[in-house]
Design a protein around this motif. Structure first.
Motif, PDB file in Angstrom:
ATOM      1  N   VAL A   1       0.843  -1.193   0.000  1.00  0.00           N
ATOM      2  CA  VAL A   1       0.000   0.000   0.000  1.00  0.00           C
ATOM      3  C   VAL A   1       0.881   1.248   0.000  1.00  0.00           C
ATOM      4  N   ASP A   2       0.293   2.360  -0.404  1.00  0.00           N
ATOM      5  CA  ASP A   2       1.017   3.630  -0.468  1.00  0.00           C
ATOM      6  C   ASP A   2       0.239   4.690   0.310  1.00  0.00           C
ATOM      7  N   ARG A   3       0.745   5.055   1.477  1.00  0.00           N
ATOM      8  CA  ARG A   3       0.150   6.069   2.355  1.00  0.00           C
ATOM      9  C   ARG A   3      -1.339   5.807   2.586  1.00  0.00           C
ATOM     10  N   GLU A   4      -1.658   4.588   2.835  1.00  0.00           N
ATOM     11  CA  GLU A   4      -3.053   4.228   3.086  1.00  0.00           C
ATOM     12  C   GLU A   4      -3.443   4.625   4.510  1.00  0.00           C
ATOM     13  N   LEU A   5      -4.580   5.305   4.634  1.00  0.00           N
ATOM     14  CA  LEU A   5      -5.086   5.691   5.948  1.00  0.00           C
ATOM     15  C   LEU A   5      -5.730   4.465   6.574  1.00  0.00           C
ATOM     16  N   LEU A   6      -5.154   4.001   7.669  1.00  0.00           N
ATOM     17  CA  LEU A   6      -5.634   2.786   8.310  1.00  0.00           C
ATOM     18  C   LEU A   6      -6.773   3.092   9.274  1.00  0.00           C
ATOM     19  N   HIS A   7      -7.638   2.126   9.451  1.00  0.00           N
ATOM     20  CA  HIS A   7      -8.686   2.258  10.449  1.00  0.00           C
ATOM     21  C   HIS A   7      -8.032   2.226  11.828  1.00  0.00           C
ATOM     22  N   ALA A   8      -8.378   3.186  12.656  1.00  0.00           N
ATOM     23  CA  ALA A   8      -7.796   3.279  13.998  1.00  0.00           C
ATOM     24  C   ALA A   8      -8.805   3.919  14.935  1.00  0.00           C
ATOM     25  N   GLN A   9      -8.690   3.571  16.192  1.00  0.00           N
ATOM     26  CA  GLN A   9      -9.601   4.114  17.202  1.00  0.00           C
ATOM     27  C   GLN A   9      -8.955   5.320  17.880  1.00  0.00           C
ATOM     28  N   GLY A  10      -9.761   6.284  18.269  1.00  0.00           N
ATOM     29  CA  GLY A  10      -9.232   7.445  18.964  1.00  0.00           C
ATOM     30  C   GLY A  10      -8.856   8.569  18.019  1.00  0.00           C
ATOM     31  N   ASP A  11      -8.071   9.535  18.536  1.00  0.00           N
ATOM     32  CA  ASP A  11      -7.760  10.742  17.772  1.00  0.00           C
ATOM     33  C   ASP A  11      -6.425  10.662  17.041  1.00  0.00           C
TER      34      ASP A  11
END
Length: 301
Positions: free
Chosen positions: A67-77
């Protein structure tokens, strides 16, 4: 007055003249370097932000992709972007092991070790296949580029800075960047029980759920859809997703209770409710939070 005296007097006046106060520009290089905390031998320390995201996903090796700079699912801020080969729970085992060795280094983030020691700490045999898989994990961790955005700051770097290997002795020198270890400040990392995690080897979703729920002193209800998204699951079927989460939770509950770690769950309307035994550090955290809440209530007129 001689010329030399005039020059000396002018220099003295210049020195005595008050200078304007100029605030130095904030420097990225001045960002603090944190010391990694120490945790017991039977646990592994992992930042909560990574346990509550899809960075180390619950997918299998066959579904790994670049992947290339993929925004991952994450919890919080905290926002996490990732570039490189997909990382799984096997990669997390290796990274946890490297961090486990690094925690005792007070002045340096350079670790000298061997493939034998790295495999032994993972309860694996020092065999050719395991050595090859270990080296592949180290290469992926080096090839990774993780971008962590938290408040006004962002960090971009690899999970392993660099690694040297002696092919004849299988000795390693592994270097880590000390800057991102602010993720380990008090309350923002979890001591994951290693025996429970090891017993779930080969069950990536159960391992991910173990890390996720371990990072919460008192887990709140969460939908199966959200769990699958945070774990990086590529399960496209709602029905099979529910069944896979249920099987993984069954395995986690069985293993936890076998190791005297209270864990139970129920599923209602595709929402998971978990009851687990918090660690000593988490019980202290809950007590401090309760005390602060009482003091805030007493302060209200």
């Amino acid at each position: 007055m001689y010329l030399t005296d005039k020059i000396a007097r002018m220099q003295q006046v210049a020195l005595e003249r008050p200078k304007p106060c100029v605030e130095p520009a904030p420097s990225v290089a001045a960002m603090p370097i944190y010391q990694m905390p120490f945790w017991p031998e039977e646990t592994r320390g992992v930042p909560n932000a990574l346990l509550r995201s899809a960075l180390f996903s619950a997918t299998t090796k066959s579904t790994r992709r670049y992947v290339d700079r993929e925004l991952l699912h994450a919890q919080g801020d905290m926002r996490i972007r990732y570039s490189g080969p997909g990382l799984g729970q096997g990669d997390l085992d290796v990274w946890e092991t490297v961090l486990h060795l690094a925690r005792s280094h007070t002045q340096s983030f350079e670790i000298r070790t061997t493939s034998y020691q790295l495999l032994k700490l993972q309860s694996k045999a020092d065999a050719g296949t395991n050595r090859k898989a270990l080296h592949s994990c180290i290469v992926r961790l080096k090839a990774s580029a993780v971008e962590i955005e938290h408040g006004p700051y962002s960090y971009v770097g690899s999970l392993i800075d660099e690694a040297f290997r002696d092919m004849t002795t299988n000795e390693y020198v592994i270097r880590l960047n000390p800057r991102p270890w602010g993720l380990f400040v008090h309350g923002s990392f979890t001591r994951v029980d290693w025996e429970v995690r090891r017993s779930l080897s080969g069950k990536p979703l159960a391992q991910w759920l173990h890390g996720y729920f371990s990072s919460h002193a008192k887990p709140f209800p969460i939908s199966i859809e959200t769990l699958l998204r945070l774990s990086g699951s590529n399960d496209q079927s709602v029905h099979s997703g529910v069944q896979n989460v249920r099987r993984a939770l069954d395995a986690l509950a069985r293993s936890s209770n076998e190791h005297a770690q209270l864990f139970s769950y129920t599923i209602q309307n595709k929402t998971v409710y978990v009851v687990r035994q918090p660690t000593k550090a988490q019980r202290k955290h809950l007590g401090n939070r309760s005390l602060r809440s009482r003091k805030e209530q007493q302060a209200i007129p």
